[in-house]
Design a protein around this motif. Structure first.
Motif, PDB file in Angstrom:
ATOM      1  N   GLN A  48      -5.136  -1.167 -10.307  1.00 42.10           N
ATOM      2  CA  GLN A  48      -4.586  -2.435 -10.115  1.00 42.10           C
ATOM      3  C   GLN A  48      -4.681  -3.376  -8.752  1.00 42.10           C
ATOM      4  O   GLN A  48      -3.904  -4.767  -9.327  1.00 42.10           O
ATOM      5  CB  GLN A  48      -3.635  -2.258  -9.971  1.00 42.10           C
ATOM      6  N   GLY A  49      -4.986  -2.946  -7.815  1.00 39.95           N
ATOM      7  CA  GLY A  49      -6.202  -3.639  -6.996  1.00 39.95           C
ATOM      8  C   GLY A  49      -4.940  -4.314  -5.832  1.00 39.95           C
ATOM      9  O   GLY A  49      -4.167  -4.006  -5.321  1.00 39.95           O
ATOM     10  N   PRO A  50      -4.893  -5.561  -4.700  1.00 41.30           N
ATOM     11  CA  PRO A  50      -3.619  -5.432  -3.583  1.00 41.30           C
ATOM     12  C   PRO A  50      -2.866  -4.588  -4.521  1.00 41.30           C
ATOM     13  O   PRO A  50      -1.542  -5.475  -3.703  1.00 41.30           O
ATOM     14  CB  PRO A  50      -3.799  -7.034  -3.232  1.00 41.30           C
ATOM     15  N   ALA A  51      -2.412  -6.087  -5.579  1.00 44.02           N
ATOM     16  CA  ALA A  51      -0.732  -5.637  -6.054  1.00 44.02           C
ATOM     17  C   ALA A  51      -0.417  -4.684  -5.387  1.00 44.02           C
ATOM     18  O   ALA A  51       1.490  -4.581  -6.318  1.00 44.02           O
ATOM     19  CB  ALA A  51      -0.685  -5.904  -7.366  1.00 44.02           C
ATOM     20  N   ALA A  52      -0.641  -3.164  -5.962  1.00 46.53           N
ATOM     21  CA  ALA A  52      -0.282  -1.873  -6.194  1.00 46.53           C
ATOM     22  C   ALA A  52      -0.072  -1.173  -4.430  1.00 46.53           C
ATOM     23  O   ALA A  52       0.670  -0.909  -3.776  1.00 46.53           O
ATOM     24  CB  ALA A  52      -1.529  -0.563  -6.385  1.00 46.53           C
ATOM     25  N   VAL A  81      -3.425   7.521   5.471  1.00 40.31           N
ATOM     26  CA  VAL A  81      -2.574   7.366   3.789  1.00 40.31           C
ATOM     27  C   VAL A  81      -3.277   5.398   3.702  1.00 40.31           C
ATOM     28  O   VAL A  81      -3.978   4.849   3.223  1.00 40.31           O
ATOM     29  CB  VAL A  81      -1.437   7.587   4.099  1.00 40.31           C
ATOM     30  N   ARG A  82      -2.892   5.004   5.170  1.00 35.37           N
ATOM     31  CA  ARG A  82      -2.930   3.421   4.075  1.00 35.37           C
ATOM     32  C   ARG A  82      -4.530   2.956   4.849  1.00 35.37           C
ATOM     33  O   ARG A  82      -5.010   2.192   3.836  1.00 35.37           O
ATOM     34  CB  ARG A  82      -2.335   2.568   5.812  1.00 35.37           C
ATOM     35  N   THR A  83      -4.920   3.716   4.998  1.00 39.61           N
ATOM     36  CA  THR A  83      -6.538   3.953   5.163  1.00 39.61           C
ATOM     37  C   THR A  83      -7.817   3.863   3.842  1.00 39.61           C
ATOM     38  O   THR A  83      -8.601   3.406   3.834  1.00 39.61           O
ATOM     39  CB  THR A  83      -7.343   4.347   6.394  1.00 39.61           C
ATOM     40  N   LEU A  84      -7.463   4.937   3.958  1.00 35.37           N
ATOM     41  CA  LEU A  84      -7.221   5.244   2.123  1.00 35.37           C
ATOM     42  C   LEU A  84      -7.541   4.314   1.033  1.00 35.37           C
ATOM     43  O   LEU A  84      -7.865   4.398   0.088  1.00 35.37           O
ATOM     44  CB  LEU A  84      -7.180   6.511   2.018  1.00 35.37           C
ATOM     45  N   LEU A  89      -9.474   0.138  -2.933  1.00 35.08           N
ATOM     46  CA  LEU A  89      -8.951  -1.271  -2.850  1.00 35.08           C
ATOM     47  C   LEU A  89     -10.237  -1.717  -3.693  1.00 35.08           C
ATOM     48  O   LEU A  89     -12.020  -1.938  -3.210  1.00 35.08           O
ATOM     49  CB  LEU A  89      -8.678  -2.789  -2.550  1.00 35.08           C
ATOM     50  N   PRO A  90     -10.658  -2.771  -4.900  1.00 35.52           N
ATOM     51  CA  PRO A  90     -12.211  -2.861  -5.056  1.00 35.52           C
ATOM     52  C   PRO A  90     -12.606  -4.377  -5.293  1.00 35.52           C
ATOM     53  O   PRO A  90     -12.423  -5.524  -5.526  1.00 35.52           O
ATOM     54  CB  PRO A  90     -11.445  -3.150  -7.378  1.00 35.52           C
ATOM     55  N   LEU A  91     -11.945  -4.208  -4.174  1.00 38.65           N
ATOM     56  CA  LEU A  91     -12.563  -5.649  -3.467  1.00 38.65           C
ATOM     57  C   LEU A  91     -14.022  -5.595  -2.016  1.00 38.65           C
ATOM     58  O   LEU A  91     -13.808  -4.065  -1.705  1.00 38.65           O
ATOM     59  CB  LEU A  91     -11.337  -6.610  -2.572  1.00 38.65           C
TER      60      LEU A  91
END
Length: 219
Positions: A48-52, A81-84, A89-91
């Motif tokens: 879902q990218g950033p929205a997730a 957790v935040r790093t992973l 992200l698909p960016l």
């Protein structure tokens, strides 16, 4: 006929093995139900990218824990957790850097530290240096320490890097947290450190015990 220009994507500071090691260190300490949840969270971010990230990024500490991450000095579970999540992200490049900036500017201190910890795992080149610079302007020792990790070692210019090391001496951040200290220290940093020590002594104040790590470049 001229060959088309191939766009290059800036690489991450850390390689895939280091990222995999971080994930294994995190997952091995989670109970089974949280392992399943984390796998689902990673899949959601990838799909879902950033929205997730909207709910998942800020709630990382509450859901997965705020304690130390075994095997990773000065890291916390929520940092990993935040790093992973960011790394999934698909960016890439500037798009990923902008998303990291959004999470940093919109987050609390723990979220900002998580972004700073994530930077060497993200293929953003030097596009996220604005975040390192901001963290080094604060007096929050948690952010200063996180900002002086492998990303700063790789991308921060020598002038700013020296100033950041001196900031550690001023604020009490242990110099052991500075990535690449042994490789990047130089005669100018030694001169600055000795000047700092003289000023402290003249004011009747103590000199940080670890100042010797940079007082002479050959140490």
């Amino acid at each position: 006929m001229t060959a088309p220009t191939v766009a290059t994507v800036p690489g991450a500071v850390h390689d895939a093995l280091t990222a995999r090691t971080l994930k294994e260190s995190l997952v091995s300490g989670l109970p089974e139900h949280l392992r399943a949840r984390f796998a689902a969270d990673l899949a959601a971010v990838a799909g879902q990218g950033p929205a997730a990230l909207e709910a998942r990024f800020p709630s990382a500490g509450r859901l997965y824990g705020r304690g130390p991450l075994p095997g990773w000095a000065d890291w916390h579970v929520q940092d990993a957790v935040r790093t992973l999540l960011l790394a999934r992200l698909p960016l890439t490049g500037t798009e990923l850097a902008r998303e990291a900036e959004a999470r940093y500017w919109g987050g609390d201190a723990a979220e900002r530290r998580g972004v700073l910890r994530a930077l060497p795992f993200l293929p953003v080149g030097d596009a996220a240096l604005v975040l390192t610079d901001d963290a080094l302007r604060t007096n929050d020792t948690r952010l200063i320490a996180a900002a002086l990790g492998p990303y700063a070692r790789a991308h921060l210019d020598q002038y700013r890097w020296r100033q950041a090391v001196l900031k550690c001496l001023f604020t009490g951040v242990p110099l052991r947290t500075v990535a690449g200290l042994r490789e990047r220290r130089d005669a100018e940093l030694a001169r600055m450190a000795l000047g700092f020590a003289e000023e402290r002594r003249a004011a009747g104040r103590t000199v940080p015990a670890d100042l010797w790590l940079v007082a002479t470049p050959e140490n």
